[in-house]
Structure formats: structure tokens, C-alpha cells
Scaffold this motif. Structure first.
Motif, PDB file in Angstrom:
ATOM      1  N   GLN B 361       0.829  -1.198   0.000  1.00 25.88           N
ATOM      2  CA  GLN B 361       0.000   0.000   0.000  1.00 25.88           C
ATOM      3  C   GLN B 361       0.869   1.255   0.000  1.00 25.88           C
ATOM      4  N   GLU B 362       1.901   1.245   0.852  1.00 26.12           N
ATOM      5  CA  GLU B 362       2.789   2.413   0.936  1.00 26.12           C
ATOM      6  C   GLU B 362       3.486   2.685  -0.381  1.00 26.12           C
ATOM      7  N   ILE B 363       3.969   1.638  -1.009  1.00 21.10           N
ATOM      8  CA  ILE B 363       4.735   1.827  -2.248  1.00 21.10           C
ATOM      9  C   ILE B 363       3.854   2.345  -3.374  1.00 21.10           C
ATOM     10  N   VAL B 364       2.686   1.713  -3.575  1.00 21.00           N
ATOM     11  CA  VAL B 364       1.862   2.170  -4.701  1.00 21.00           C
ATOM     12  C   VAL B 364       1.326   3.583  -4.456  1.00 21.00           C
ATOM     13  N   GLU B 365       1.079   3.891  -3.199  1.00 21.71           N
ATOM     14  CA  GLU B 365       0.627   5.236  -2.872  1.00 21.71           C
ATOM     15  C   GLU B 365       1.752   6.243  -3.126  1.00 21.71           C
ATOM     16  N   GLY B 366       2.948   5.867  -2.682  1.00 16.92           N
ATOM     17  CA  GLY B 366       4.110   6.736  -2.879  1.00 16.92           C
ATOM     18  C   GLY B 366       4.405   6.962  -4.348  1.00 16.92           C
ATOM     19  N   MET B 367       4.242   5.912  -5.134  1.00 16.05           N
ATOM     20  CA  MET B 367       4.483   6.039  -6.573  1.00 16.05           C
ATOM     21  C   MET B 367       3.463   6.992  -7.189  1.00 16.05           C
ATOM     22  N   LYS B 368       2.218   6.808  -6.794  1.00 20.29           N
ATOM     23  CA  LYS B 368       1.154   7.671  -7.351  1.00 20.29           C
ATOM     24  C   LYS B 368       1.425   9.134  -6.993  1.00 20.29           C
ATOM     25  N   THR B 369       1.788   9.357  -5.744  1.00 21.13           N
ATOM     26  CA  THR B 369       2.089  10.723  -5.307  1.00 21.13           C
ATOM     27  C   THR B 369       3.206  11.346  -6.143  1.00 21.13           C
ATOM     28  N   ASN B 370       4.169  10.501  -6.525  1.00 22.82           N
ATOM     29  CA  ASN B 370       5.293  10.986  -7.325  1.00 22.82           C
ATOM     30  C   ASN B 370       5.047  10.857  -8.819  1.00 22.82           C
ATOM     31  N   ARG B 371       3.766  10.656  -9.169  1.00 22.78           N
ATOM     32  CA  ARG B 371       3.332  10.635 -10.568  1.00 22.78           C
ATOM     33  C   ARG B 371       3.900   9.480 -11.384  1.00 22.78           C
ATOM     34  N   TRP B 372       4.226   8.372 -10.739  1.00 26.33           N
ATOM     35  CA  TRP B 372       4.657   7.175 -11.455  1.00 26.33           C
ATOM     36  C   TRP B 372       3.468   6.231 -11.594  1.00 26.33           C
ATOM     37  N   SER B 373       3.229   5.748 -12.804  1.00 26.31           N
ATOM     38  CA  SER B 373       2.160   4.780 -13.020  1.00 26.31           C
ATOM     39  C   SER B 373       2.556   3.423 -12.446  1.00 26.31           C
ATOM     40  N   ILE B 374       1.572   2.672 -11.981  1.00 27.72           N
ATOM     41  CA  ILE B 374       1.834   1.331 -11.469  1.00 27.72           C
ATOM     42  C   ILE B 374       2.187   0.357 -12.598  1.00 27.72           C
ATOM     43  N   GLU B 375       2.000   0.800 -13.823  1.00 26.74           N
ATOM     44  CA  GLU B 375       2.447  -0.037 -14.957  1.00 26.74           C
ATOM     45  C   GLU B 375       3.941  -0.312 -14.894  1.00 26.74           C
ATOM     46  N   ASN B 376       4.680   0.572 -14.222  1.00 27.01           N
ATOM     47  CA  ASN B 376       6.131   0.442 -14.183  1.00 27.01           C
ATOM     48  C   ASN B 376       6.630  -0.699 -13.317  1.00 27.01           C
ATOM     49  N   ILE B 377       5.779  -1.164 -12.438  1.00 25.51           N
ATOM     50  CA  ILE B 377       6.303  -2.024 -11.377  1.00 25.51           C
ATOM     51  C   ILE B 377       5.503  -3.305 -11.229  1.00 25.51           C
ATOM     52  N   SER B 378       6.177  -4.337 -10.774  1.00 29.04           N
ATOM     53  CA  SER B 378       5.493  -5.511 -10.256  1.00 29.04           C
ATOM     54  C   SER B 378       6.174  -5.874  -8.945  1.00 29.04           C
ATOM     55  N   PHE B 379       5.517  -6.727  -8.175  1.00 24.73           N
ATOM     56  CA  PHE B 379       6.006  -7.049  -6.841  1.00 24.73           C
ATOM     57  C   PHE B 379       6.205  -8.535  -6.661  1.00 24.73           C
ATOM     58  N   GLY B 380       7.127  -8.857  -5.777  1.00 28.11           N
ATOM     59  CA  GLY B 380       7.307 -10.239  -5.358  1.00 28.11           C
ATOM     60  C   GLY B 380       7.138 -10.266  -3.850  1.00 28.11           C
ATOM     61  N   SER B 381       6.503 -11.299  -3.362  1.00 30.06           N
ATOM     62  CA  SER B 381       6.362 -11.410  -1.913  1.00 30.06           C
ATOM     63  C   SER B 381       6.603 -12.845  -1.492  1.00 30.06           C
ATOM     64  N   GLY B 382       7.301 -13.019  -0.397  1.00 28.29           N
ATOM     65  CA  GLY B 382       7.657 -14.363   0.045  1.00 28.29           C
ATOM     66  C   GLY B 382       7.023 -14.697   1.375  1.00 28.29           C
ATOM     67  N   GLY B 383       7.753 -14.434   2.440  1.00 24.51           N
ATOM     68  CA  GLY B 383       7.273 -14.746   3.783  1.00 24.51           C
ATOM     69  C   GLY B 383       5.903 -14.182   4.092  1.00 24.51           C
ATOM     70  N   ALA B 384       5.683 -12.926   3.690  1.00 23.41           N
ATOM     71  CA  ALA B 384       4.408 -12.289   4.032  1.00 23.41           C
ATOM     72  C   ALA B 384       3.253 -12.913   3.265  1.00 23.41           C
ATOM     73  N   LEU B 385       3.541 -13.444   2.087  1.00 21.39           N
ATOM     74  CA  LEU B 385       2.482 -14.023   1.268  1.00 21.39           C
ATOM     75  C   LEU B 385       2.080 -15.403   1.759  1.00 21.39           C
ATOM     76  N   LEU B 386       3.105 -16.186   2.132  1.00 23.44           N
ATOM     77  CA  LEU B 386       2.860 -17.599   2.401  1.00 23.44           C
ATOM     78  C   LEU B 386       3.129 -18.084   3.827  1.00 23.44           C
ATOM     79  N   GLN B 387       3.822 -17.306   4.637  1.00 22.91           N
ATOM     80  CA  GLN B 387       4.190 -17.835   5.945  1.00 22.91           C
ATOM     81  C   GLN B 387       3.741 -16.976   7.112  1.00 22.91           C
TER      82      GLN B 387
END
Lengths: 490, 491
Positions: B361-387
């Protein structure tokens, strides 16, 4: 004969194309990285043997599996990246056995953070890519290590309070009961986590852990339990028949300990009116061998326990032990299995002690916190490459991200030794002397060369003296140490 | 369908104390009926949860039924094995040998229970019944709660799928707001969790749960679970791209990071390739190596085969913004139709360190605030996703609500004085949808009256047979983000 027909090749499958050309060796290691602010300064090494036996030993590569993987990865990556030739070579040259060598510290050993715990390297130059291929699988050892470590931390807390309030450690091994079977993520994790707890205790309801230890660690029965109620066996009698439910339990289990959850409607009423009055005589008939263990299961952990023990004192009386702490009659004990974690256990026992109660009165059960509420970051478990050989030349390698110094990795070939002050330390850059190296070759070219039984592991993981010294003495000792150091400076 | 696990012994797959429960129910009990829910927490502690998790994705029952409960799960060998184990474990003979022999004889080792459940993939508000279990033979009243331990492990796939879906909502909102469309949403959160889970089996279950919502995964084990227990029309339900790890960079030596990068992108010219770039200095790697030394090489890549620059340390938001800025200076972005900056199609960023639902949430919000589209990024999640999840997150709980004793049905419940949240439901339960589309659990058998409409719980398991299954495509369909949901996020 393949042990695990569901074992699929892991990812990292594209890495064989990414290493420098003419690379002939990749050497990696595993550690629980140090952290400056840290709750857990030392870790219990446990669980590697299970992984080796179940997934890596013997002929794990077959033509069928190669074909299955090939088809699968074509679809998964939507293009051919799978190293079919590489895997077939393992089949042809090594009969499907993995040409890697793993050296590890003996299981059960308790090691300070920041030290190498095991190393992995390929033994055949053709298979440099294999070392990190098995990383994903081997890093899962973070879990049994973490459970065994946290379980041991519980043991330290319990030992401190038990020693301080009773003068002995009798019964320590049964003080923390594993209630976590339903709260873990899978049957396999239950088995592994349950086994890790049994390194430190003998008390469990997670039957899977017992079976795991029997199969992989040579102990036919590592843990015990007692008959106990659950809410369904109480509430099924109906709201107005809690007494009948309780009484039936006393009837059904007359000659051993029995645990009865007593908070289905009102824990305080159950203790005061039902146990303490209506069934009082039946309770008093029981002996130290057939203790009634009353189980609260809701409300504030410490407050509930204190109130319950007060009610039981009022109804059944108490005596004083040799250290002057109060003991409920020997036929009566309490088990608290709700909301237990390292903090609350310490708090509860401290509050009990402040009110003059011995830790002998209470047992604990723990579910999620023991088996699920942890992750790889709890002890910062990592697997990193530290040494390679390319064109016949060895080179120490490492990462050192400018954005996070704590993520820096160790360099070169590693060994673990005890230095002249008696402390364990990791020697980097291949500078370690082989005769001092505490790492033992446990796996080589598909064979397990060294095994440990649970008995040996339990011995290695025993608590040390300083874990058991009672609280006040510890404080004095600490202050004396500090004085000494200050004086030395002067 | 494949056979269940042969090594597995259901008689040894329960909490020890349940071995003794057959002796504890009231005499002449002929039925025990229990249910499963993700309890509501009405009294939340003052530290307010950022994410509410008001609804849960129901998923994973079919795996458990298929792998552990269906078919002939009782044999005389298994009975003998259990008898021996429990004799030692309890130091006493408490095991219900005759009860299990009865099942072996009367049902050829099949379990005489019935399970009714909400369809897999359904998204249901907290506090509703999700499945019920009851014994079908009066002599096997004790069996219902014997299988509690194994069934309650469904908390895990439910929680992974739910948490993954909540992250999908966050990504959908910001992707829509910064680009006007949801293209590529299904690849925005990649499963990196294989090494960070507690076992191989957990990896399979958890990864499959994430794939209910997304299509990108490195946890290959999930695909096997889906194929064996659910089935998809596509050949595989999850995809990945070639990617570097630190060892494939550092093995080249500290002064050869550029050679490593060059070699790797050259190895994979026509598919996306992800290259971890923080081994020594992420900012230098972005500015000098990608941005200067290898710039031409990157610019020659097609939109179908971008370079994915992967930072892997430092504060996630700060690092992402700084990396975007540096790359933006070297690879000039364009403004999309909504005025947000998008890097050229041959270069993207993948952030796979420290990603959980809050930092996402923080990252996508920060990107939007700085006028970066979310098209630029994708995310990977490990421990938080599965453990990094427990049964308490969604308060997953299995409780007895109804018994038949001496021929009479009794509604039963617990209601501990010190915790109203722990109160359980009473009687026979059913799940309905009101006319306004709201879910409703009816207690005390009220749902059996016609006026409430159809019961959404379907019988999925009866006396050892799986009688209703869902394909993974159906699961995904049930769990997908609805248009009205996405609309709500944007308001």
C-alpha cells in the motif's frame, strides 16, 4: 526407489545459464544472520537430517522426472529453458544421485547467531549449478531451527521460575505442551514443527511430530499426553449439565491425570461452584498420579490464572513447599493453553510468584506461537554463495548491498571453530584449520554419512547453567560482572 | 483422481486428546454436528488494524478431502499401528479400537461423515458458516470432531487466498487510478515464498491459494496441487520468467557485475528477464551499468521481453522511488493518458523484498504521489504471502453446535464469560443470500424452513466419497474481483 514421488524440480532452473563460463564449483553456506537488536541470540540447529533423508538421499533423478519437468517448465516459462542435458548427465554419471557435499554442525547444537551452520558444494565440476538449485529446499530448514529455538526459549523461562520457586527442575520437560497441530499450515509442517518441540520437551498433542521423530530421528516415542476434554465434549451435555459432564470425566478417567477445559460458560463459576463445591469430594479422592488439571481457555491470561488459583486455594487449601511457595494439593493443577507466548508465560509466572505461588502449580499449552507464528526473518535464515572456482581458480565471493549492511554475506570457504576463549566463531576465506572445524560431512553424492538420534540431539540442546540460575542471582551476577569490568578499566 | 497419500494414517492425524473423546460425550449420543467459520471480532483492540479482512475466500477443502479423507482410509494395519502408538503415548489403553474396527467392517474403511460447504472460491463475510460436518452413523458420533484437527488446517489456504486477494484490491485500485486499466493486474504480485515456508507441503498449498488471484509464481509446488486436486483448462495455472539470484551475479566477482548483467540479458533475449541489481550498490547498477554501459543492449529489447530491474534491500518505498528516478533519467519516460509517467516498454522494476500488504500500500501510494504509473512495477512477496500468517488472523474456528442424545436433538454452544468473541453458533446451520444480496447464517435449524430460500452449503463429501468438486477455473471465477468492488475502491 524414490522416496517422494511428488518432489518436483524447484525453480532456479534458469540459473545454469547465468553463471560465468568455465565455472566448475559453487560453494554456498547457511546461517542465521546476526541482528543488533535481537531477541534470539543463539539458535538450535535441527531438521537437516529430515530434509536429506526425505528429499535428497539416494537416486532422486529419473528419466520420468526429467521428462515431466521438461514438459512442465516449457509451459511454465512459455519457452524452453530447462536444462535437460544437465539432469540427464546426473542420471548417467551418478545414477541419479546428487553430486553435492554437505557439511553441517551436529543437530541439536546451540550456536550463536552469525555463524555458519552448514555448507553445500558440488563434487563434480559439471554440476556447479546444483549447489544453488537445492537452496530452496534446504533453506526450509529455517522452520525446524526456529521452532526448536523458540521452544528452548520457553524452556529457559520455565526453568528459571521453576528453579526459583521450587528449588528443582523436576517436571520441566512436561511444562510446555504442544497444542499446535490444527494451527499450522500443513500436515508436513505439523510433523516437522512437532518434532522440533520434542527436542526440548516431552509433552505434545501433535501426534504427527512423534511419528516424524520415530521415522527420521530414531526415537520410538518422544512425547506423551493425557486424556483431556475439549469444548464439544462439555457443551454436548447441555448448558445446565456442565457438572454432569465434569463428573463423567472423573468417572471415565479415574486412574491417571485428566485435563478438563472449564470455561465453556463461566470459568470462575465452574471452579468455585462445580469443582470447588458440588464435585469437591470427587476431586479430593484423586491422587498425585490422577491429578485433575483444570483448563481455563479465555480472558486475560494472567488475570484469569490468578483468579482461578485463588478460588481453588479458597476451596481446596494449599501447602508450602521447601522454598516457601504455595502449592495446590497434589491432586489439583492448572493448565493454561490460551494466549501463551514467551512474554505472557514469563508474566504469568512472575505474577504467580509475586503472589507466593510456585511454578509447579501450572502447566502451559501453546499452539500458533510454538508452531506457526514465525518466519524466515525471525532468525534471519539465509543461504548464500561464498566461493566459486572458475578456470581452475578459486575466488571468494559475497554480496554487500550498500542499502543494507546487515545483508552482507560471508566470504570464501568457511569453517566453525571454538576459539581460545571457548567461544564459537566462523572462520572465512578458507583460513580455517581442518582439525579445528566443527562442521561434519553429513551428505555426499547421494549418501547420508552421519546421522543423529533424538537422544543425542536432546543432549546437545540441553539448557546451560546460566539459563537456570534464578532471577535474583542472575542480577547480582550481572552487576558483579559489570563492576569487575569497570574496575579492570580503571 | 489420484489415490490419497498411502503413508498417511488418519488414526494418527489428530490431536492426542481427541483419542479420548469417544468416552466423554453424553451416553447415547448418536450424532455430533460441527461447523467451521472465520469468526468476526466484534471487540477489536485499540491498535486499529489497517486491513479489515471483512470477507474471506473459501478455498482448500477439496485438497484436504482428496488427499486425506476420501476412500479407504482405515485398514487393519493402520488400526494396529495407532493402537501401539497410543499405548506408549498415553501409557494407558484409551484408544477406541472397536470404534475404528466398526468403520473398517461396516464401511470398508470409508469415513461415515458428511461435509457440506460453500463453493470454493466464494468470498463470504466473516461470521458466517463455511462448512459443516456431521457423523452419519449413530455409532460414529465421535468421528465428527476427530477430523477437526485436519479440517481446521483449511485456515491456511483460506488465509493465504484472502490476504492475496486483499493485495489484489490494492493493486487494482492504484493500477486503475494511474493507468486507466487493469491490464497485467494478474502478474503484479509474484510468489517468492517457496524457501520461506515451513515445509514442501505448505509451499504447495499456499502457492495454489495465491494462484486463485494471480498468475505469477516461482513456487512450483503450487501447480502440482492444482493439477491433482482441482484441474484447470489451461495446461498450467501459473507462470514465471528467467531471473537472476545473487549467486549468479556475485560468482563473476565484485568487479564484473557488468559482465554478469550482460551475459544474463544476452542469454534470454526474447522473454522478460529479471536481474537482481543490489549485490553491491543498486543505485550505481541502475545509473552506470544499466543506464550507461548496457543501455543500448536494453533499448534493443522488445516490449514483450523487458528487463526487470530488481532491488532487494533498503527501505522498500525509498528504494523504489530512487530507482525509478535514476532509471527515468537514463530511459526517458512518457506520460500516459492519465498523466502518469511510464518508463519505455523495454524496462520495468520488480520489488521483491520487504513486501507485505502494508508496504505494498505504501509503495503504490508513494508512486502515485510521485506521478509514477503502477504499470512500471510488479512485486514479489515471500514470507508475508505464504508464511507470516496465523489462524488468528481470520479467527478460523471449528465448533460443535448440535448433538442428538437419547434420540433428541440439542442445540449446543460455548459462551465464555470472559470473551464474547468466542461465543459459538447454535444448532443446525445453513447459509443464505437475502434479497439484497447479503449473506446470512441461520442457526437452530431455521434455514430448513422454505421461506429462507436455498441453502448455499452443498454436500461435497459423503461416507468416504467426494460428491461435488470445483475446478480451479471455477474457483478463480468465484473469487475474482467484481466490477462493483473495483468501483468501490476508486471512490
Amino acid at each position: 526407489i524414490l522416496k517422494n514421488t511428488e518432489f518436483l524440480f524447484m525453480l532456479s532452473i534458469t540459473h545454469y545459464k547465468q553463471y560465468p563460463p568455465d565455472i566448475s564449483k559453487v560453494y554456498s553456506y547457511f546461517e542465521c544472520r546476526s541482528r543488533s537488536e535481537g531477541q534470539f541470540n543463539e539458535v538450535v540447529f535441527f531438521g537437516l537430517q529430515y530434509l536429506l533423508k526425505k528429499y535428497l538421499a539416494g537416486p532422486v533423478v529419473t528419466e520420468d522426472k526429467i521428462q515431466e519437468a521438461k514438459i512442465f517448465y516449457q509451459l511454465h516459462f512459455r519457452q524452453p529453458v530447462f536444462d535437460e542435458e544437465g539432469w540427464r548427465k546426473i542420471l548417467e554419471k551418478h545414477d541419479g544421485r546428487l553430486p553435492i557435499c554437505i557439511k553441517a554442525i551436529p543437530e541439536g547444537k546451540v550456536i550463536p547467531r552469525g555463524n555458519v551452520l552448514f555448507t553445500v558444494e558440488n563434487t563434480d565440476p559439471d554440476f556447479y549449478w546444483l549447489t544453488n538449485y537445492v537452496e530452496t529446499m534446504l533453506v526450509q530448514v529455517w522452520y525446524p531451527i526456529t521452532v526448536a529455538t523458540i521452544s528452548r526459549e520457553f524452556k529457559k523461562i520455565l526453568a528459571k521460575h521453576l528453579k526459583a520457586t521450587s528449588g528443582s527442575l523436576e517436571g520441566l520437560d512436561f511444562k510446555m505442551h504442544d497444542f499446535g497441530y490444527r494451527g499450522v499450515s500443513s500436515q508436513e509442517s505439523a510433523a516437522l514443527g512437532g518434532a522440533a518441540h520434542l527436542v526440548n520437551f516431552c509433552s505434545t498433542d501433535t501426534v504427527a511430530g512423534i511419528q516424524m521423530v520415530r521415522r527420521y530421528y530414531g526415537c520410538p516415542m518422544a512425547g506423551f499426553s493425557i486424556p483431556a476434554a475439549e469444548h464439544s465434549t462439555i457443551i454436548s451435555w447441555g448448558k445446565n449439565r456442565e457438572k454432569e459432564a465434569f463428573e463423567s470425566l472423573l468417572d471415565q478417567f479415574p486412574s491417571g491425570p485428566v485435563s478438563v477445559v472449564s470455561d465453556s460458560y463461566d470459568i470462575f463459576n465452574a471452579c468455585k461452584r462445580i469443582w470447588g463445591d458440588e464435585l469437591k469430594e470427587r476431586v479430593m479422592e484423586r491422587s498425585a498420579d490422577s491429578t485433575l488439571v483444570i483448563r481455563p481457555d479465555s480472558g486475560d491470561v494472567a488475570e484469569t490464572l490468578l483468579q482461578v488459583i485463588k478460588i481453588l486455594e479458597d476451596c481446596f487449601g494449599c501447602s508450602l513447599n521447601s522454598m516457601g511457595y504455595k502449592l495446590l494439593p497434589s491432586y489439583l493443577r492448572i493448565i493454561q493453553g490460551d494466549g501463551i507466548d514467551l512474554g505472557s508465560v514469563d508474566e504469568v509466572l512472575k505474577k504467580l510468584r509475586d503472589k507466593g505461588w510456585s511454578a509447579e502449580n501450572v502447566f502451559f499449552g501453546c499452539g500458533s506461537t510454538l508452531l506457526q507464528k514465525m518466519n524466515r526473518d525471525t532468525l534471519n535464515c539465509v543461504f548464500k554463495c561464498s566461493y566459486v572456482e572458475t578456470n581452475g581458480r578459486g575466488m571468494d565471493v559475497w554480496k554487500q548491498p550498500v542499502t543494507d549492511p546487515s545483508k552482507g554475506s560471508k566470504r570464501g570457504r568457511l569453517s566453525l571453530r571454538r576459539n581460545s576463549n571457548g567461544f564459537l566463531e566462523t572462520v572465512e576465506r578458507g583460513a580455517g584449520k581442518p582439525e579445528e572445524d566443527l562442521l561434519v560431512t553429513v551428505f555426499e553424492n547421494g549418501s547420508i554419512l552421519q546421522e543423529y538420534t533424538l537422544e543425542e540431539i536432546r543432549k546437545n540442546a540441553q539448557l546451560w547453567q546460566e539459563d537456570i540460575i534464578p532471577c535474583q542471582h542472575n542480577q547480582d551476577h550481572l552487576q558483579a560482572e559489570q563492576q569487575h569490568i569497570m574496575n579492570a578499566v580503571h | 483422481m489420484e489415490r490419497g497419500d498411502q503413508d498417511f494414517n488418519i488414526l494418527l492425524a489428530t490431536d492426542s486428546y481427541k483419542v479420548t473423546h469417544y468416552k466423554q460425550y453424553p451416553p447415547n449420543t448418536s450424532k455430533v454436528y460441527s461447523y467451521f467459520e472465520c469468526r468476526e471480532k466484534k471487540t477489536e483492540p485499540s491498535r486499529d488494524r489497517k486491513v479489515k479482512y471483512d470477507k474471506t475466500v473459501f478455498y482448500g477443502l477439496q485438497y484436504i478431502l482428496h488427499k486425506y479423507l476420501k476412500g479407504k482410509v482405515v485398514t487393519s494395519e493402520k488400526i494396529q499401528e495407532a493402537k501401539k502408538v497410543y499405548l506408549e503415548h498415553f501409557q494407558d489403553d484409551v484408544f477406541n479400537e472397536s470404534g475404528w474396527n466398526y468403520i473398517l467392517q461396516e464401511y470398508d474403511g470409508h469415513l461415515p461423515i458428511e461435509v457440506k460447504a460453500v463453493p470454493e472460491g466464494s468470498v463470504i463475510p466473516r461470521g458466517n458458516v463455511l462448512f459443516t460436518v456431521e457423523s452419519t452413523d449413530p455409532k460414529c458420533y465421535w468421528l465428527t470432531n476427530w477430523v477437526e484437527t485436519i479440517l481446521v488446517q483449511i485456515w491456511y489456504p483460506i488465509t493465504v487466498a484472502t490476504n492475496s486477494r486483499e493485495q489484489k484490491k490494492i493493486l487494482a485500485k492504484y493500477l486503475k487510478e494511474t493507468s486507466g486499466s487493469l491490464d497485467g493486474l494478474e502478474y503484479k504480485l509474484h510468489d517468492f515464498g517457496y524457501r520461506g515456508v515451513s515445509s514442501q507441503e505448505t509451499a504447495g498449498i499456499g502457492a495454489s491459494a495465491h494462484l486463485v488471484n494471480f498468475k505469477g509464481t516461482d513456487t512450483v509446488a503450487g501447480i502440482g496441487v492444482i493439477k491433482k486436486c482441482y484441474g484447470t483448462k489451461d495446461p498450467v495455472p501459473g507462470f514465471s520468467v528467467p531471473a537472476a539470484e545473487h549467486s549468479t551475479i556475485t560468482a563473476w566477482g565484485k568487479d564484473h557485475e557488468k559482465d554478469a548483467f550482460k551475459h544474463i540479458v544476452t542469454q534470454f533475449p526474447s522473454v522478460p528477464v529479471s536481474v537482481v541489481s543490489d549485490s553491491y550498490d543498486i543505485y550505481n547498477a541502475c545509473e552506470k551499468i544499466w543506464g550507461e554501459d548496457l543501455r543500448d543492449l536494453i533499448e534493443s529489447r522488445s516490449a514483450k521481453a523487458p528487463l526487470l530491474v530488481r532491488p532487494d534491500s533498503g527501505n522498500p518505498l525509498d528504494t523504489v522511488l530512487k530507482v525509478l528516478d535514476i532509471l527515468g533519467k537514463k530511459f526517458l519516460p512518457v506520460e500516459n493518458s492519465l498523466g502518469f509517467k511510464v518508463l519505455p516498454p523495454y524496462i520495468r522494476v520488480i520489488q521483491g523484498d520487504g513486501v507485505d500488504i502494508n508496504t505494498l500500500q505504501e509503495i503504490v501510494e508513494g508512486m502515485k504521489t510521485n506521478r509514477w504509473s503502477i504499470e512500471n512495477i510488479s512485486f514479489g512477496s515471500g514470507g508475508a504471502l505464504l508464511q507470516k500468517l496465523t489462524r488468528d488472523l481470520l479467527n478460523c474456528s471449528f465448533k460443535c453446535s448440535y448433538v442428538v442424545t437419547n434420540g433428541l436433538g440439542v442445540n449446543v454452544f460455548k459462551d465464555p464469560v470472559a470473551d464474547p468473541n468466542k461465543r459459538s453458533k447454535k444448532g443446525r446451520l445453513s447459509l443464505h443470500k437475502s434479497q439484497s444480496g447479503e449473506y446470512l447464517t441461520l442457526e437452530e435449524g431455521r434455514g430448513e424452513l422454505e421461506e429462507y430460500g436455498v441453502d448455499l452449503l452443498h454436500t461435497v463429501f459423503h461416507n468416504g466419497k467426494i460428491v461435488k468438486t470445483y475446478t480451479f477455473d471455477e474457483v478463480r471465477e468465484n473469487a475474482k474481483l467484481k466490477d462493483c468492488e473495483v468501483q468501490q475502491l476508486l471512490n
